[in-house]
Design a protein around this motif. Structure first.
Motif, PDB file in Angstrom:
ATOM      1  N   UNK A  25     -17.984-123.513  26.646  1.00  0.00           N
ATOM      2  CA  UNK A  25     -17.431-122.212  26.255  1.00  0.00           C
ATOM      3  C   UNK A  25     -18.110-121.082  27.005  1.00  0.00           C
ATOM      4  N   UNK A  26     -19.424-121.144  27.088  1.00  0.00           N
ATOM      5  CA  UNK A  26     -20.205-120.111  27.772  1.00  0.00           C
ATOM      6  C   UNK A  26     -19.794-120.014  29.246  1.00  0.00           C
ATOM      7  N   UNK A  31     -17.037-117.495  33.975  1.00  0.00           N
ATOM      8  CA  UNK A  31     -16.081-117.660  35.070  1.00  0.00           C
ATOM      9  C   UNK A  31     -14.927-116.670  34.951  1.00  0.00           C
ATOM     10  N   UNK A  32     -14.494-116.392  33.729  1.00  0.00           N
ATOM     11  CA  UNK A  32     -13.382-115.466  33.533  1.00  0.00           C
ATOM     12  C   UNK A  32     -13.780-114.042  33.911  1.00  0.00           C
ATOM     13  N   UNK A  33     -14.974-113.632  33.489  1.00  0.00           N
ATOM     14  CA  UNK A  33     -15.460-112.296  33.847  1.00  0.00           C
ATOM     15  C   UNK A  33     -15.629-112.188  35.355  1.00  0.00           C
ATOM     16  N   UNK A  34     -16.038-113.275  35.992  1.00  0.00           N
ATOM     17  CA  UNK A  34     -16.265-113.268  37.441  1.00  0.00           C
ATOM     18  C   UNK A  34     -14.977-113.099  38.232  1.00  0.00           C
ATOM     19  N   UNK A  45     -24.094-113.760  33.019  1.00  0.00           N
ATOM     20  CA  UNK A  45     -24.734-114.771  32.186  1.00  0.00           C
ATOM     21  C   UNK A  45     -25.814-114.134  31.303  1.00  0.00           C
ATOM     22  N   UNK A  46     -26.602-113.238  31.855  1.00  0.00           N
ATOM     23  CA  UNK A  46     -27.673-112.602  31.087  1.00  0.00           C
ATOM     24  C   UNK A  46     -27.098-111.754  29.947  1.00  0.00           C
ATOM     25  N   UNK A  47     -26.030-111.019  30.237  1.00  0.00           N
ATOM     26  CA  UNK A  47     -25.425-110.165  29.210  1.00  0.00           C
ATOM     27  C   UNK A  47     -24.788-111.013  28.120  1.00  0.00           C
ATOM     28  N   UNK A  48     -24.077-112.060  28.508  1.00  0.00           N
ATOM     29  CA  UNK A  48     -23.463-112.944  27.518  1.00  0.00           C
ATOM     30  C   UNK A  48     -24.530-113.691  26.729  1.00  0.00           C
ATOM     31  N   UNK A  49     -25.638-114.017  27.369  1.00  0.00           N
ATOM     32  CA  UNK A  49     -26.751-114.669  26.686  1.00  0.00           C
ATOM     33  C   UNK A  49     -27.290-113.768  25.570  1.00  0.00           C
ATOM     34  N   UNK A  50     -27.401-112.464  25.853  1.00  0.00           N
ATOM     35  CA  UNK A  50     -27.851-111.526  24.832  1.00  0.00           C
ATOM     36  C   UNK A  50     -26.873-111.478  23.663  1.00  0.00           C
ATOM     37  N   UNK A 278     -26.804-122.938  25.760  1.00  0.00           N
ATOM     38  CA  UNK A 278     -25.719-122.827  26.737  1.00  0.00           C
ATOM     39  C   UNK A 278     -26.011-123.662  27.984  1.00  0.00           C
ATOM     40  N   UNK A 279     -27.224-124.235  28.061  1.00  0.00           N
ATOM     41  CA  UNK A 279     -27.523-125.208  29.113  1.00  0.00           C
ATOM     42  C   UNK A 279     -27.183-126.624  28.658  1.00  0.00           C
TER      43      UNK A 279
END
Length: 335
Positions: A25-26, A31-34, A45-50, A278-279
């Motif tokens: 999911x992560x 990939x969609x934002x990219x 990834x860092x922002x979504x991780x937060x 998410x890993x």
């Protein structure tokens, strides 16, 4: 915009998410934002991780590098609501959280929610507003709620504030107080795109036109489930001692006037748990902590006057702490 209703403290969060499903999911969201933000997968990834860790992000960068587009694309990718607050010197706290308005017909006060009532909130140029207005975000960031006229309103989850900050030397910028800085889980920089990415931006004539056509690849409920699963990721006692050792070393560092607070230690643990999830793992490893130490800690440290005058980097001090403090040898999966 999310509905504003008096806070309900019942906990109905989903759970039981498998790490491999969380990772899938992560990665799909990143990939969609990219598709909109070229060459910035690691920042995404860092922002979504937060967001997964239940924290907020401070983005310090120059204008025009895609911060607003990134925030909009993230909201669209998780089928969430988006709120934008342009901070200015004359902005009032009520412009952020909302205001109660008297209705003559019903002889009651009606609450009109502000832009903070959204899943993804962009607080643009936060350090251009007065400290009083900056502080209006504190309750929402720390507790997921706002209080107006004695009534408390819950914010829809998941909830993340992406605050952009102009470099301190820009005219009209107020320094963020330590209490506000400590509320941000991570501080990141978007930076200029690579040459190939910038050519792709020119070829697509900018990202804004693509955002309305961006389809969600996950739901807000799925992101909330990621957060719930992240809090259940195992962290060995040895790694918790490692976190405390890092904090202790920072508090006695000769070039720091203020080291890691207990909130900083807890924030780094939560971020490491989210990174492990998410890993595709259900346990934290030392690399999870090391990879997030600089973005999670550097902005919370306060340099001693001599170090500040000499131009010492807080990021360099965090790296120094990581080198000095030994990593425990028993920090793997639960047995």
């Amino acid at each position: 915009m999310a509905d504003a209703s008096p806070i309900d403290r019942s906990d109905g969060a989903p759970g039981g998410l498998r790490p491999e499903d969380a990772a899938r999911t992560f990665d799909a969201i990143v990939a969609n934002v990219s598709r909109v933000i070229q060459g910035k997968a690691e920042v995404t990834r860092m922002i979504l991780l937060a967001l997964v860790a239940g924290g907020h992000v401070l983005i310090e960068d120059v204008p025009g590098v895609g911060k607003t587009s990134l925030a909009k694309a993230l909201a669209a990718s998780i089928d969430g609501s988006f709120g934008r607050i342009q901070f200015t010197p004359d902005l009032l706290p009520s412009d952020v959280v909302g205001v109660s308005v008297y209705d003559r017909r019903s002889a009651t006060f009606d609450f009109r929610p502000g832009p903070v009532f959204a899943n993804v909130v962009l607080a643009d140029e936060i350090n251009r507003a007065s400290p009083k207005t900056q502080a209006a975000l504190l309750e929402s960031m720390a507790e997921g709620q706002v209080t107006v006229s004695g009534e408390t309103y819950g914010l829809e989850q998941p909830f993340v504030v992406l605050a952009t900050q102009n470099p301190a030397e820009h005219e009209g910028a107020y320094p963020l107080p330590d209490s506000q800085l400590d509320r941000f889980l991570l501080r990141v920089s978007v930076g200029y795109p690579s040459e190939d990415a910038e050519v792709a931006i020119l070829a697509s004539d900018g990202a804004e036109d693509a955002i309305p056509h961006l389809k969600p690849v996950a739901s807000t409920a799925a992101v909330a489930a990621l957060g719930t699963a992240g809090r259940g990721v195992h962290i060995a006692p040895g790694l918790q001692h490692y976190l405390v050792d890092l904090a202790t070393a920072s508090r006695s560092h000769p070039r720091l006037a203020l080291g890691m607070s207990p909130r900083a230690t807890l924030s780094l643990q939560r971020a490491a748990q989210a990174r492990a999830l998410v890993a595709g793992r259900d346990f934290v490893v030392p690399d999870d902590i090391k990879a997030l130490a600089v973005p999670a800690l550097a902005h919370r440290l306060q340099l001693a006057p001599e170090a500040a005058l000499s131009g010492t980097s807080r990021s360099h001090i965090v790296a120094e702490l990581l080198d000095r403090v030994p990593v425990p040898t028993t920090a793997g999966p639960r047995r």
